[in-house]
Design a protein around this motif. Sequence first.
Motif, PDB file in Angstrom:
ATOM      1  N   PRO A   1      25.550  -2.675  68.720  1.00 27.19           N
ATOM      2  CA  PRO A   1      25.135  -3.980  68.201  1.00 27.19           C
ATOM      3  C   PRO A   1      25.551  -4.171  66.737  1.00 27.19           C
ATOM      4  CG  PRO A   1      23.338  -2.956  69.421  1.00 27.19           C
ATOM      5  CD  PRO A   1      24.411  -1.916  69.276  1.00 27.19           C
ATOM      6  N   HIS A   2      25.986  -5.386  66.402  1.00 27.82           N
ATOM      7  CA  HIS A   2      26.430  -5.687  65.038  1.00 27.82           C
ATOM      8  C   HIS A   2      25.300  -5.508  64.036  1.00 27.82           C
ATOM      9  CE1 HIS A   2      27.267  -8.374  61.580  1.00 27.82           C
ATOM     10  NE2 HIS A   2      28.512  -7.960  61.753  1.00 27.82           N
ATOM     11  N   ASP A   3      24.078  -5.842  64.440  1.00 24.55           N
ATOM     12  CA  ASP A   3      22.949  -5.823  63.513  1.00 24.55           C
ATOM     13  C   ASP A   3      22.166  -4.515  63.514  1.00 24.55           C
ATOM     14  OD1 ASP A   3      23.366  -8.410  62.516  1.00 24.55           O
ATOM     15  OD2 ASP A   3      22.325  -9.302  64.227  1.00 24.55           O
ATOM     16  N   LEU A   4      22.716  -3.485  64.120  1.00 23.64           N
ATOM     17  CA  LEU A   4      22.019  -2.197  64.095  1.00 23.64           C
ATOM     18  C   LEU A   4      21.932  -1.712  62.648  1.00 23.64           C
ATOM     19  CD1 LEU A   4      20.870  -0.519  66.471  1.00 23.64           C
ATOM     20  CD2 LEU A   4      22.853   0.980  66.228  1.00 23.64           C
ATOM     21  N   PRO A   5      20.732  -1.484  62.123  1.00 21.76           N
ATOM     22  CA  PRO A   5      20.599  -1.110  60.708  1.00 21.76           C
ATOM     23  C   PRO A   5      21.005   0.330  60.439  1.00 21.76           C
ATOM     24  CG  PRO A   5      18.453  -1.128  61.764  1.00 21.76           C
ATOM     25  CD  PRO A   5      19.424  -1.646  62.788  1.00 21.76           C
ATOM     26  N   ALA A   6      21.177   0.642  59.171  1.00 23.47           N
ATOM     27  CA  ALA A   6      21.537   2.000  58.765  1.00 23.47           C
ATOM     28  C   ALA A   6      20.391   2.964  59.072  1.00 23.47           C
ATOM     29  CB  ALA A   6      21.862   2.027  57.278  1.00 23.47           C
ATOM     30  N   CYS A   7      20.739   4.204  59.270  1.00 24.59           N
ATOM     31  CA  CYS A   7      19.745   5.241  59.543  1.00 24.59           C
ATOM     32  C   CYS A   7      19.144   5.763  58.242  1.00 24.59           C
ATOM     33  CB  CYS A   7      20.396   6.396  60.304  1.00 24.59           C
ATOM     34  SG  CYS A   7      20.908   5.975  61.979  1.00 24.59           S
ATOM     35  N   PRO A   8      17.993   6.401  58.304  1.00 20.58           N
ATOM     36  CA  PRO A   8      17.417   7.026  57.107  1.00 20.58           C
ATOM     37  C   PRO A   8      18.243   8.229  56.689  1.00 20.58           C
ATOM     38  CG  PRO A   8      16.169   7.633  59.044  1.00 20.58           C
ATOM     39  CD  PRO A   8      17.157   6.598  59.494  1.00 20.58           C
ATOM     40  N   GLU A   9      17.960   8.741  55.522  1.00 14.93           N
ATOM     41  CA  GLU A   9      18.618   9.968  55.079  1.00 14.93           C
ATOM     42  C   GLU A   9      18.330  11.069  56.099  1.00 14.93           C
ATOM     43  OE1 GLU A   9      18.763  12.967  51.189  1.00 14.93           O
ATOM     44  OE2 GLU A   9      17.521  11.165  51.180  1.00 14.93           O
ATOM     45  N   GLY A  10      19.375  11.756  56.502  1.00 19.60           N
ATOM     46  CA  GLY A  10      19.215  12.751  57.552  1.00 19.60           C
ATOM     47  C   GLY A  10      19.628  12.242  58.913  1.00 19.60           C
ATOM     48  N   GLY A  11      19.924  10.932  59.007  1.00 18.60           N
ATOM     49  CA  GLY A  11      20.422  10.369  60.245  1.00 18.60           C
ATOM     50  C   GLY A  11      19.336   9.964  61.217  1.00 18.60           C
ATOM     51  N   CYS A  12      19.767   9.476  62.353  1.00 17.26           N
ATOM     52  CA  CYS A  12      18.882   9.072  63.442  1.00 17.26           C
ATOM     53  C   CYS A  12      18.961  10.104  64.575  1.00 17.26           C
ATOM     54  CB  CYS A  12      19.299   7.708  63.991  1.00 17.26           C
ATOM     55  SG  CYS A  12      19.067   6.310  62.865  1.00 17.26           S
ATOM     56  N   THR A  13      18.150   9.906  65.579  1.00 20.87           N
ATOM     57  CA  THR A  13      18.216  10.708  66.802  1.00 20.87           C
ATOM     58  C   THR A  13      18.585   9.795  67.959  1.00 20.87           C
ATOM     59  OG1 THR A  13      16.518  12.237  65.992  1.00 20.87           O
ATOM     60  CG2 THR A  13      16.943  12.223  68.367  1.00 20.87           C
ATOM     61  N   CYS A  14      19.577  10.198  68.740  1.00 27.88           N
ATOM     62  CA  CYS A  14      20.021   9.400  69.876  1.00 27.88           C
ATOM     63  C   CYS A  14      19.870  10.178  71.177  1.00 27.88           C
ATOM     64  CB  CYS A  14      21.490   8.991  69.709  1.00 27.88           C
ATOM     65  SG  CYS A  14      21.774   7.666  68.495  1.00 27.88           S
ATOM     66  N   ALA A  15      19.935   9.460  72.283  1.00 22.47           N
ATOM     67  CA  ALA A  15      19.876  10.080  73.608  1.00 22.47           C
ATOM     68  C   ALA A  15      20.847   9.377  74.540  1.00 22.47           C
ATOM     69  CB  ALA A  15      18.465  10.012  74.177  1.00 22.47           C
ATOM     70  N   TRP A  16      21.537  10.171  75.370  1.00 21.60           N
ATOM     71  CA  TRP A  16      22.342   9.622  76.462  1.00 21.60           C
ATOM     72  C   TRP A  16      21.503   9.676  77.725  1.00 21.60           C
ATOM     73  CZ3 TRP A  16      24.345  11.832  81.080  1.00 21.60           C
ATOM     74  CH2 TRP A  16      25.308  11.040  81.741  1.00 21.60           C
ATOM     75  N   LEU A  17      21.560   8.596  78.513  1.00 17.34           N
ATOM     76  CA  LEU A  17      20.632   8.420  79.623  1.00 17.34           C
ATOM     77  C   LEU A  17      21.352   7.995  80.891  1.00 17.34           C
ATOM     78  CD1 LEU A  17      18.197   6.276  77.468  1.00 17.34           C
ATOM     79  CD2 LEU A  17      17.856   8.698  78.030  1.00 17.34           C
ATOM     80  N   TRP A  18      20.875   8.524  82.030  1.00 18.23           N
ATOM     81  CA  TRP A  18      21.450   8.175  83.318  1.00 18.23           C
ATOM     82  C   TRP A  18      20.424   8.439  84.400  1.00 18.23           C
ATOM     83  CZ3 TRP A  18      25.087  12.044  86.187  1.00 18.23           C
ATOM     84  CH2 TRP A  18      25.537  11.501  87.404  1.00 18.23           C
ATOM     85  N   VAL A  19      20.234   7.455  85.274  1.00 19.01           N
ATOM     86  CA  VAL A  19      19.461   7.657  86.500  1.00 19.01           C
ATOM     87  C   VAL A  19      20.382   7.309  87.657  1.00 19.01           C
ATOM     88  CG1 VAL A  19      17.424   7.038  87.842  1.00 19.01           C
ATOM     89  CG2 VAL A  19      17.297   7.057  85.347  1.00 19.01           C
ATOM     90  N   PRO A  20      20.845   8.286  88.435  1.00 18.84           N
ATOM     91  CA  PRO A  20      21.761   8.023  89.547  1.00 18.84           C
ATOM     92  C   PRO A  20      21.096   7.220  90.661  1.00 18.84           C
ATOM     93  CG  PRO A  20      21.754  10.355  88.936  1.00 18.84           C
ATOM     94  CD  PRO A  20      20.589   9.721  88.254  1.00 18.84           C
TER      95      PRO A  20
END
Length: 285
Positions: free
Chosen positions: A180-199
Amino acid sequence: MFPKTAFLAMVVMAQAHTVAWTKGMYCLGGSDPSTDDSNTNTAVAPLYNLTQENWWFQHDRGCDAAPPKNDEILELPAGGNFTVELAHNRAMTTLSYDGKFTSAWPDGKDHTEDWAGPGSPPDCIQDDGAMHTNNQSMAAGTAFAISYQSNMAEVTMENLVVFTVLEHTPWKRLATYEVPHDLPACPEGGCTCAWLWVPNGCGQPNMYMAGYKCNVTGSTSSKEVATGQIPKYCEDNSDECVKGAKQMIAFNQQTGNNVEVPNGKTPMYNKAWGWETGAQNDIFA
């Protein structure tokens, strides 16, 4: 030179499934932070019938305690896109062996563009059901979610919000997701992300959740990501779709399940559960 076919025969000995491989992922080199295993599939195994403590960021196999190296992070360019490798084993990606054992497909082999069964279960691609689909059109769709917490211990179902969805995946090895264009910057130390899938069928009715250190780049946004709401089945009535920021799907676990699933249905990252493919531009407060 070690033959590619012989090597692939070795890695297929372990049950193969799929995960998004990229620098910045937890368990990139396996669950032992002191080693770097180029031929690991620890992060690939599915999650099924586990307590939330154990399925959350793959705690059951120790991946939440195997973070990426300090200088490695998954970069998310605001308004752009990023590419990961969907594969059954790290060896089948460019992150191992200089990419010698890769192909256009997650299993490192060659297939026709209309790759389909038969397999096991019947008509499912591959003998172990690793792709969990009969063909590309039936692939359920995958997603990435983001939490603005640097410490994984502070990530919750509510602050981990799906920000991009890619329909008809997993399919080929390379997969590109929009940000997304409007996704804001992460805090110092970065963000945490997850990849997701339900077959959607073709084997055990499990789910997948892998963790990543991530950072939003090039953002000028002052918006905030809203609290994630529980997604809802809405294929028969679009007015029933949950609008805005949504949580990941937690499904078929001992504890922590968050969706109500009609009989005969499977929760997926697609229109039937309120997600359009691409960047989720409605997730902001």
